[in-house]
Design a protein around this motif. Structure first.
Motif, PDB file in Angstrom:
ATOM      1  N   ASN A  10       0.818  -1.216   0.000  1.00  0.00           N
ATOM      2  CA  ASN A  10       0.000   0.000   0.000  1.00  0.00           C
ATOM      3  C   ASN A  10       0.849   1.262   0.000  1.00  0.00           C
ATOM      4  O   ASN A  10       0.582   2.208  -0.742  1.00  0.00           O
ATOM      5  CB  ASN A  10      -0.905   0.030   1.234  1.00  0.00           C
ATOM      6  N   THR A  14       0.738   4.205  -2.767  1.00  0.00           N
ATOM      7  CA  THR A  14      -0.021   5.401  -2.395  1.00  0.00           C
ATOM      8  C   THR A  14       0.823   6.503  -1.775  1.00  0.00           C
ATOM      9  O   THR A  14       0.327   7.615  -1.595  1.00  0.00           O
ATOM     10  CB  THR A  14      -1.152   5.032  -1.410  1.00  0.00           C
ATOM     11  N   MET A  65      -1.325  -0.100  -8.630  1.00  0.00           N
ATOM     12  CA  MET A  65      -2.030   0.431  -7.464  1.00  0.00           C
ATOM     13  C   MET A  65      -2.034   1.949  -7.491  1.00  0.00           C
ATOM     14  O   MET A  65      -3.055   2.595  -7.201  1.00  0.00           O
ATOM     15  CB  MET A  65      -1.363  -0.064  -6.178  1.00  0.00           C
ATOM     16  N   THR A  69      -5.573   4.040  -7.724  1.00  0.00           N
ATOM     17  CA  THR A  69      -5.959   4.862  -6.576  1.00  0.00           C
ATOM     18  C   THR A  69      -5.969   6.345  -6.920  1.00  0.00           C
ATOM     19  O   THR A  69      -6.800   7.097  -6.399  1.00  0.00           O
ATOM     20  CB  THR A  69      -5.035   4.605  -5.378  1.00  0.00           C
ATOM     21  N   ARG A  70      -5.078   6.783  -7.790  1.00  0.00           N
ATOM     22  CA  ARG A  70      -5.098   8.187  -8.211  1.00  0.00           C
ATOM     23  C   ARG A  70      -6.363   8.493  -9.003  1.00  0.00           C
ATOM     24  O   ARG A  70      -6.971   9.554  -8.840  1.00  0.00           O
ATOM     25  CB  ARG A  70      -3.861   8.515  -9.057  1.00  0.00           C
ATOM     26  N   LYS A  73      -9.343   8.854  -6.823  1.00  0.00           N
ATOM     27  CA  LYS A  73      -9.355  10.140  -6.125  1.00  0.00           C
ATOM     28  C   LYS A  73      -9.473  11.318  -7.092  1.00  0.00           C
ATOM     29  O   LYS A  73      -9.406  12.476  -6.664  1.00  0.00           O
ATOM     30  CB  LYS A  73      -8.071  10.292  -5.302  1.00  0.00           C
ATOM     31  N   MET A 198      -5.665  -4.454  -2.061  1.00  0.00           N
ATOM     32  CA  MET A 198      -4.845  -3.700  -1.126  1.00  0.00           C
ATOM     33  C   MET A 198      -4.781  -4.454   0.199  1.00  0.00           C
ATOM     34  O   MET A 198      -5.489  -5.454   0.397  1.00  0.00           O
ATOM     35  CB  MET A 198      -5.391  -2.281  -0.960  1.00  0.00           C
ATOM     36  N   TYR A 210     -10.795   1.979   3.879  1.00  0.00           N
ATOM     37  CA  TYR A 210     -11.383   1.807   2.553  1.00  0.00           C
ATOM     38  C   TYR A 210     -12.874   2.133   2.491  1.00  0.00           C
ATOM     39  O   TYR A 210     -13.447   2.213   1.399  1.00  0.00           O
ATOM     40  CB  TYR A 210     -11.187   0.367   2.072  1.00  0.00           C
ATOM     41  N   LEU A 216      -9.812  -2.754  -0.793  1.00  0.00           N
ATOM     42  CA  LEU A 216     -10.087  -2.373  -2.172  1.00  0.00           C
ATOM     43  C   LEU A 216      -9.526  -3.406  -3.143  1.00  0.00           C
ATOM     44  O   LEU A 216      -8.348  -3.752  -3.077  1.00  0.00           O
ATOM     45  CB  LEU A 216      -9.468  -1.005  -2.458  1.00  0.00           C
ATOM     46  N   LEU A 218      -8.208  -4.033  -6.536  1.00  0.00           N
ATOM     47  CA  LEU A 218      -7.667  -3.228  -7.627  1.00  0.00           C
ATOM     48  C   LEU A 218      -8.041  -3.796  -8.989  1.00  0.00           C
ATOM     49  O   LEU A 218      -8.302  -3.054  -9.927  1.00  0.00           O
ATOM     50  CB  LEU A 218      -6.146  -3.147  -7.483  1.00  0.00           C
TER      51      LEU A 218
END
Length: 313
Positions: A10, A14, A65, A69-70, A73, A198, A210, A216, A218
């Motif tokens: 993670n 991240t 990842m 994740t980007r 968001k 994750m 989460y 999460l 992926l």
């Protein structure tokens, strides 16, 4: 010391990679504006350069990842293309030894993590011994061959040049590679669940991190990947088998990602240490075709791009 090593994959995806890429963005943008004072101010949807990432093994999982994740968001990932060499993420098709390690990590994890927070050589003295052993193995072919056979057996029969890796400059008295127990446990979780997820902290803490009792997934969000991805597998790779790279490919293809799949007759470490011409040619040809920046992540045909930068993982 325990707090230092308290991380999983993670944190790679991240925290570490975002910090690295944002620094590249700052430096590259500043350089371009100095060289071209009349250049227009960058908008939220466009950037002044193209950035490609070339990643191997765990670096591939971390980069996937990062991108997913980007996008979740609604933040820019700043990448134009991914070239993933034998990427980690799926591991259920592996050797019996890896399966045994998975069970040990799950049943003895709470105890082992307190005693061994990471897999590393702890003191300068012991690093000196390992470094001396590595250099001796290079000059004693018979002993080196025995160690090579043993390590290859532990790695499920993978024929990579494991002894040669120990002779690399970053294996020295002052510093050596290390990996946290959390990363090993994260890989074991992926292997057990047969999913690229994750880190699983437990249902209570998962809700806090989460927003759901499960971590999460992926792979279920591969549809968010808005750049071309080139997946490469090794036919002789028994650490991350080609079937596991094909799993990434199938999920991406089903999600509508612009993805390609290729295989080379390589073992796991051949991708980074062999420097074979055929792989170098393949990677460089992939970098020549970079999707132009587009607003709102619309897919457009590939075109040749200039002013590229690459990140190796």
């Amino acid at each position: 010391m325990y707090i230092y090593w308290k991380y999983s994959i993670n944190e790679y995806g991240t925290k570490d990679i975002p910090a690295l890429i944002e620094k590249i963005h700052q430096v590259k943008t500043a350089e371009l504006r100095l060289s071209k004072p009349d250049i227009e101010e960058e908008s939220n949807d466009d950037q002044l350069y193209k950035l490609c990432a070339i990643c191997h093994s765990l670096g591939g999982a971390s980069m996937l990842m990062y991108v997913v994740t980007r996008r979740l968001k609604s933040k820019p990932h700043r990448l134009s293309r991914l070239v993933l060499l034998s990427p980690a993420g799926f591991h259920h098709d592996s050797s019996l030894l890896f399966s045994a390690v998975e069970h040990v990590l799950f049943f003895l994890g709470p105890i082992l993590s307190r005693i061994f927070p990471a897999f590393y050589v702890p003191t300068r003295f012991f690093r000196m011994l390992v470094n001396k052993l590595a250099r001796d193995l290079q000059h004693l072919p018979a002993v080196g061959g025995l160690v090579q056979t043993l390590v290859a057996y532990v790695a499920g029969g993978d024929s990579s040049n494991w002894v040669g890796v120990l002779g690399l400059p970053h294996y020295n008295m002052n510093d050596m590679p290390g990996v946290s127990f959390g990363v090993a446990l994260h890989l074991a979780q992926m292997k057990r669940t047969r999913r690229f997820r994750m880190f699983d902290y437990g249902s209570a803490y998962n809700m806090k991190i989460y927003g759901s009792p499960e971590p999460l997934d992926l792979g279920e969000h591969y549809g968010l990947i808005d750049i071309p991805v080139d997946l490469v597998a090794g036919q002789r790779d028994t650490v991350i088998r080609s079937s596991m790279v094909k799993r990434h490919y199938k999920l991406m293809k089903d999600a509508g990602v612009d993805v390609s799949y290729n295989e080379f007759e390589y073992a796991h470490l051949d991708f980074t240490f062999s420097h074979r011409e055929e792989l170098l040619s393949y990677v460089m040809s992939s970098l020549l075709f970079v999707k132009p920046n587009s607003k709102k992540h619309q897919r457009t045909p590939r075109s040749r791009g200039k002013g590229q930068a690459s990140v190796r993982g």
